[in-house]
Write a protein that holds these residues in place. Sequence first.
Motif, PDB file in Angstrom:
ATOM      1  N   VAL A  98       8.331   8.261 -10.333  1.00 28.58           N
ATOM      2  CA  VAL A  98       8.298   9.214  -9.224  1.00 28.58           C
ATOM      3  C   VAL A  98       6.838   9.581  -9.002  1.00 28.58           C
ATOM      4  CG1 VAL A  98       9.006  11.461  -8.366  1.00 28.58           C
ATOM      5  CG2 VAL A  98      10.573  10.130  -9.797  1.00 28.58           C
ATOM      6  N   ILE A  99       6.333   9.326  -7.817  1.00 29.16           N
ATOM      7  CA  ILE A  99       4.949   9.660  -7.508  1.00 29.16           C
ATOM      8  C   ILE A  99       4.899  10.838  -6.552  1.00 29.16           C
ATOM      9  CG2 ILE A  99       4.136   7.298  -7.856  1.00 29.16           C
ATOM     10  CD1 ILE A  99       3.945   7.068  -4.791  1.00 29.16           C
ATOM     11  N   ARG A 100       3.762  11.520  -6.571  1.00 31.26           N
ATOM     12  CA  ARG A 100       3.562  12.670  -5.686  1.00 31.26           C
ATOM     13  C   ARG A 100       2.847  12.214  -4.432  1.00 31.26           C
ATOM     14  NH1 ARG A 100       6.191  17.455  -5.436  1.00 31.26           N
ATOM     15  NH2 ARG A 100       4.865  19.143  -4.693  1.00 31.26           N
ATOM     16  N   HIS A 101       3.405  12.530  -3.275  1.00 24.89           N
ATOM     17  CA  HIS A 101       2.787  12.207  -1.989  1.00 24.89           C
ATOM     18  C   HIS A 101       2.801  13.465  -1.138  1.00 24.89           C
ATOM     19  CE1 HIS A 101       1.407  10.122   1.490  1.00 24.89           C
ATOM     20  NE2 HIS A 101       2.541  10.257   2.157  1.00 24.89           N
ATOM     21  N   GLY A 102       1.624  14.078  -0.998  1.00 30.72           N
ATOM     22  CA  GLY A 102       1.563  15.344  -0.280  1.00 30.72           C
ATOM     23  C   GLY A 102       2.345  16.406  -1.029  1.00 30.72           C
ATOM     24  N   SER A 103       3.304  16.997  -0.349  1.00 34.96           N
ATOM     25  CA  SER A 103       4.136  18.028  -0.986  1.00 34.96           C
ATOM     26  C   SER A 103       5.483  17.476  -1.427  1.00 34.96           C
ATOM     27  CB  SER A 103       4.362  19.194  -0.004  1.00 34.96           C
ATOM     28  OG  SER A 103       5.002  18.729   1.169  1.00 34.96           O
ATOM     29  N   ARG A 104       5.657  16.151  -1.314  1.00 34.47           N
ATOM     30  CA  ARG A 104       6.946  15.546  -1.638  1.00 34.47           C
ATOM     31  C   ARG A 104       6.825  14.578  -2.797  1.00 34.47           C
ATOM     32  NH1 ARG A 104       8.380  12.427   3.432  1.00 34.47           N
ATOM     33  NH2 ARG A 104      10.166  11.811   2.136  1.00 34.47           N
ATOM     34  N   ASP A 105       7.903  14.480  -3.556  1.00 34.67           N
ATOM     35  CA  ASP A 105       7.999  13.469  -4.608  1.00 34.67           C
ATOM     36  C   ASP A 105       8.710  12.248  -4.041  1.00 34.67           C
ATOM     37  OD1 ASP A 105       6.774  15.090  -6.411  1.00 34.67           O
ATOM     38  OD2 ASP A 105       8.615  15.810  -7.332  1.00 34.67           O
ATOM     39  N   ARG A 106       8.194  11.069  -4.365  1.00 35.83           N
ATOM     40  CA  ARG A 106       8.811   9.843  -3.868  1.00 35.83           C
ATOM     41  C   ARG A 106       9.138   8.923  -5.032  1.00 35.83           C
ATOM     42  NH1 ARG A 106       6.476   5.285   0.384  1.00 35.83           N
ATOM     43  NH2 ARG A 106       7.929   3.634  -0.249  1.00 35.83           N
ATOM     44  N   PRO A 107      10.396   8.518  -5.185  1.00 31.83           N
ATOM     45  CA  PRO A 107      10.754   7.568  -6.252  1.00 31.83           C
ATOM     46  C   PRO A 107      10.433   6.139  -5.840  1.00 31.83           C
ATOM     47  CG  PRO A 107      12.711   8.225  -5.040  1.00 31.83           C
ATOM     48  CD  PRO A 107      11.578   9.010  -4.446  1.00 31.83           C
ATOM     49  N   ILE A 108       9.999   5.336  -6.801  1.00 33.77           N
ATOM     50  CA  ILE A 108       9.763   3.909  -6.604  1.00 33.77           C
ATOM     51  C   ILE A 108      10.461   3.180  -7.743  1.00 33.77           C
ATOM     52  CG2 ILE A 108       8.049   2.091  -6.267  1.00 33.77           C
ATOM     53  CD1 ILE A 108       6.006   4.258  -5.696  1.00 33.77           C
ATOM     54  N   ALA A 109      11.285   2.228  -7.406  1.00 28.61           N
ATOM     55  CA  ALA A 109      12.094   1.539  -8.419  1.00 28.61           C
ATOM     56  C   ALA A 109      11.346   0.359  -9.022  1.00 28.61           C
ATOM     57  CB  ALA A 109      13.404   1.064  -7.805  1.00 28.61           C
ATOM     58  N   MET A 124       0.693   4.863   1.016  1.00 30.80           N
ATOM     59  CA  MET A 124       1.889   4.778   0.190  1.00 30.80           C
ATOM     60  C   MET A 124       2.229   3.314  -0.097  1.00 30.80           C
ATOM     61  SD  MET A 124       2.778   7.736  -0.629  1.00 30.80           S
ATOM     62  CE  MET A 124       4.436   7.461  -1.259  1.00 30.80           C
ATOM     63  N   PRO A 125       3.036   3.069  -1.127  1.00 33.15           N
ATOM     64  CA  PRO A 125       3.411   1.686  -1.437  1.00 33.15           C
ATOM     65  C   PRO A 125       4.129   1.015  -0.273  1.00 33.15           C
ATOM     66  CG  PRO A 125       4.028   3.169  -3.223  1.00 33.15           C
ATOM     67  CD  PRO A 125       3.613   4.035  -2.078  1.00 33.15           C
ATOM     68  N   ALA A 126       3.959  -0.302  -0.192  1.00 32.81           N
ATOM     69  CA  ALA A 126       4.570  -1.050   0.903  1.00 32.81           C
ATOM     70  C   ALA A 126       6.070  -1.213   0.716  1.00 32.81           C
ATOM     71  CB  ALA A 126       3.910  -2.418   1.022  1.00 32.81           C
ATOM     72  N   HIS A 127       6.561  -1.063  -0.502  1.00 37.54           N
ATOM     73  CA  HIS A 127       7.972  -1.290  -0.798  1.00 37.54           C
ATOM     74  C   HIS A 127       8.537  -0.113  -1.596  1.00 37.54           C
ATOM     75  CE1 HIS A 127       7.300  -5.456   0.486  1.00 37.54           C
ATOM     76  NE2 HIS A 127       6.228  -5.433  -0.277  1.00 37.54           N
ATOM     77  N   GLU A 128       9.843  -0.017  -1.591  1.00 33.17           N
ATOM     78  CA  GLU A 128      10.505   1.006  -2.400  1.00 33.17           C
ATOM     79  C   GLU A 128      10.924   0.476  -3.761  1.00 33.17           C
ATOM     80  OE1 GLU A 128      13.760   2.641  -0.244  1.00 33.17           O
ATOM     81  OE2 GLU A 128      12.485   3.670   1.223  1.00 33.17           O
ATOM     82  N   THR A 129      10.922  -0.858  -3.913  1.00 31.33           N
ATOM     83  CA  THR A 129      11.337  -1.477  -5.165  1.00 31.33           C
ATOM     84  C   THR A 129      10.383  -2.614  -5.528  1.00 31.33           C
ATOM     85  OG1 THR A 129      13.658  -0.961  -4.729  1.00 31.33           O
ATOM     86  CG2 THR A 129      13.207  -2.646  -6.374  1.00 31.33           C
ATOM     87  N   TYR A 130       9.991  -2.646  -6.793  1.00 29.48           N
ATOM     88  CA  TYR A 130       9.145  -3.711  -7.334  1.00 29.48           C
ATOM     89  C   TYR A 130       9.826  -4.259  -8.582  1.00 29.48           C
ATOM     90  CZ  TYR A 130       5.547  -1.923  -4.206  1.00 29.48           C
ATOM     91  OH  TYR A 130       4.855  -1.526  -3.087  1.00 29.48           O
ATOM     92  N   VAL A 164      -1.240  -8.496  -5.643  1.00 30.13           N
ATOM     93  CA  VAL A 164      -0.722  -7.334  -6.358  1.00 30.13           C
ATOM     94  C   VAL A 164      -1.192  -6.081  -5.640  1.00 30.13           C
ATOM     95  CG1 VAL A 164      -0.821  -6.021  -8.509  1.00 30.13           C
ATOM     96  CG2 VAL A 164      -0.618  -8.510  -8.572  1.00 30.13           C
ATOM     97  N   GLU A 165      -0.258  -5.216  -5.335  1.00 31.88           N
ATOM     98  CA  GLU A 165      -0.591  -3.987  -4.628  1.00 31.88           C
ATOM     99  C   GLU A 165      -1.127  -2.954  -5.618  1.00 31.88           C
ATOM    100  OE1 GLU A 165       1.691  -0.819  -1.662  1.00 31.88           O
ATOM    101  OE2 GLU A 165       2.699  -2.640  -2.358  1.00 31.88           O
ATOM    102  N   VAL A 166      -2.252  -2.323  -5.271  1.00 26.10           N
ATOM    103  CA  VAL A 166      -2.827  -1.266  -6.093  1.00 26.10           C
ATOM    104  C   VAL A 166      -2.822   0.023  -5.284  1.00 26.10           C
ATOM    105  CG1 VAL A 166      -4.806  -0.479  -7.437  1.00 26.10           C
ATOM    106  CG2 VAL A 166      -4.293  -2.934  -7.290  1.00 26.10           C
TER     107      VAL A 166
END
Length: 573
Positions: A249-260, A2-8, A227-229
Motif C-alpha cells: 500500500v503506497i501513499r499518494h497525496g492524501s489517499r492510500d493506494r494498494p498495488i498487488a 503513479m504506477p502504470a499498473h495495479e498488479t505486478y 522495469v518501472e521505478v
Amino acid sequence: MMPAHETYDVIVIGAGAGGMAAAAVAAAQGLRVLVIEKTAFVGGTTAWSAGMVWIPANAKMKAAGLSDSVADAVQYLSSTVPEPANAGLRAAFLARGPEAIAYLEANTEVRLQPVKACPDCYPERLGATAGGRVLEPVGFDGTRLGAAFARLRPPLPEFMLFGGMMVNPLDVPHLRSVGKSLRSTMRAARLVSRYALQRLRSSRGTSLHLGNALAAQLYASLLARQVEVLFSADVEDLSLQGDRVSGVVIRHGSRDRPIAARRGVVLATGGFSHDASLRKRFFPAAAGFVSATNTSGTGGGLRLAATTGAALNADATSPAYWVPSSLFRRDDGSRGVFPHIVTDRAKPGVIAVNAAGRRFVNEALSHHEFVLAMLRHGNGEPFYLICDRRFLWAYGLGRIKPFTRSYRRYVVSGELVEAPDVAQLAARIGVKPPVLTATIASYNEGAKEGRDGEFGRGSTIYQRRLGDISHKPNPCVAPILRAPFFAMRIHPADLGTAIGMRVDPQARVLREDGTPIAGLYACGNDMGSIMNGNYPAPGITLGPALTFGYIAGRHLAEGSVARETAASLLASV
C-alpha cells in the motif's frame, strides 16, 4: 507519478544494489517488476561506495590466473566469522555467489573485473587470498542512461575533483605524479580534457567508476528491461491474503493506494542506520549518531516486515560495519561525513590518538577494526588523526585533498586544528602536551627506520596495500617531523547495519518459528548480515547483497514457473 499498473509480478522496495539486482534478475526471467524508491534517486549508499564485491572462487579469478576454492573460503571464514549463527546462509553465499555474478553478466548490464592486488583483511589466516576475491565494477559511460542519468545518485562531492569528476583508482598515482612524469602529466591532461567536454553536456562528469558505476550498471539493466521505478514514494503497509504477502500500500497525496504483487515483495530499503530508536536499541552508546550511509536507511523494511511476524536476525558480534569519519559543514550548510577508508589513515606519517594523547590502534587495520578499537578505548571522548605539513601536502587529510595550497578555511571552520609545534597542538585539542609529545617521539623513533614498534603497522599485505607503495621501506610508516602540525577529529560511524531480518537460503523472510513468510523476501542491509557483524574482507556487504538479490529474483521466477506448470497440468486433467 503513479504506477502504470495495479498488479505486478514482483514489487521491490528500495533501489540500492540488492534491490536493483533482485529487480533486474526477476525482469530478465520475464516477470513484470515495479521498484519503489523513497528518494528521488537510485543507487542508495552503493552510489557513494567503492563498489567492491567480495565473491570467493569466482570465475574471473581463474581467468586472471588466480587460484581459489570454496574450501579455502570456508577455512578463511571459519576463523574470521567463527560464530555458528547463519552458517547455512554463508554456505548458500559461497555456493551461489559465482553463479550470481555469471548470471548478472550474461543477462544484465553489470560488468565486473577482479582486483588482483586486493587481499582479504586478515591475509595471515588460513584460506586467505592476496587478491581476486574482490570484484570491482568496470567503468561505465553515464550517457548510456540518457535522460535517466539525472536519476542516478551522484557520488559524495568530497570524492570528486573539479566539482564533478570521478577518478579511476588506477589514475590516482598518475594524478599524484603530475609535473614529475611526462607520461602521468599527459594522462592527467587527457582526463581533465575529457571531463571538460562532458561538463558541456552534463551537470557532472559521465565517466563513472566505483560504486557509482555499479549503481549505473544496475539501473541500466532496469531500463533495458522496462522495469518501472516509482520515485519519492513511501510504502505505508504490506498487503496480505491469508498469511501470504500479496502486495503493498503506497501513499499518494492524501489517499492510500494498494498495488498487488502476484509473486512477492522484496524488501531492500537499506537497513536502519538513520533511525534513532533502533540505533539506541542495538548500537553501543559509544557509537553516537554518525553514519556514512545514505539518509534513506531509516528501518522502513524492518518495520514493514514486523507487521507480518518476521523475525530479526540479531546474532551479530557487532550491530554495524564501522568506519572512522570526520565531520564538516559544506558551503550549502549541510553536514558532511567523510569516511576515512583508504585515502589517509594508513599512509606513512599519520597516527591516531585517543583523548589521553596516546595511540590505541594499528592505523592500517581495516576501517571496521579501527572503529572497534575506538569503541573499546572511549565512550564519547574525542579521537584525532595527527600529522605534519609534509603529510598534509602529499596525502591530504579527510576531505582536504593532496596538494592543497591553502588550508586556511579548514582551520577557520575548526575542521582542522593547526599549531607550530606538538605541545601547542596538544593544548588546542585538550590533550596534555607532555603525553602527546612523548607519543609522537616514541612513534618517530622507529618510524625513521620504517618500523612501528608498538603496533607493527605495515606488517601484512593488506596493510601495505592501504599505504603508499612508493614509500620505502614501509609503505605505512614515516616520522612526523615537519612543522606546522595538524589534528583532525574523527568519530565512530557506521557504513551499514548488520542486524536485519532473518531469511532462509532462498532469501525468504522467516518467522520466529523458522517458517518462511510466503511472498516476502529481503536482501541488502534489510537482511541480517551473513557475516554476523564481522568484516573479513572488502566487499562483504555488496557481495551478499548482489548474491541474495539474485537468489530472490530467481526464486520468485522459478516459483512462478512451478505454479504455472501445476496450473497447466490441472487444466489438462
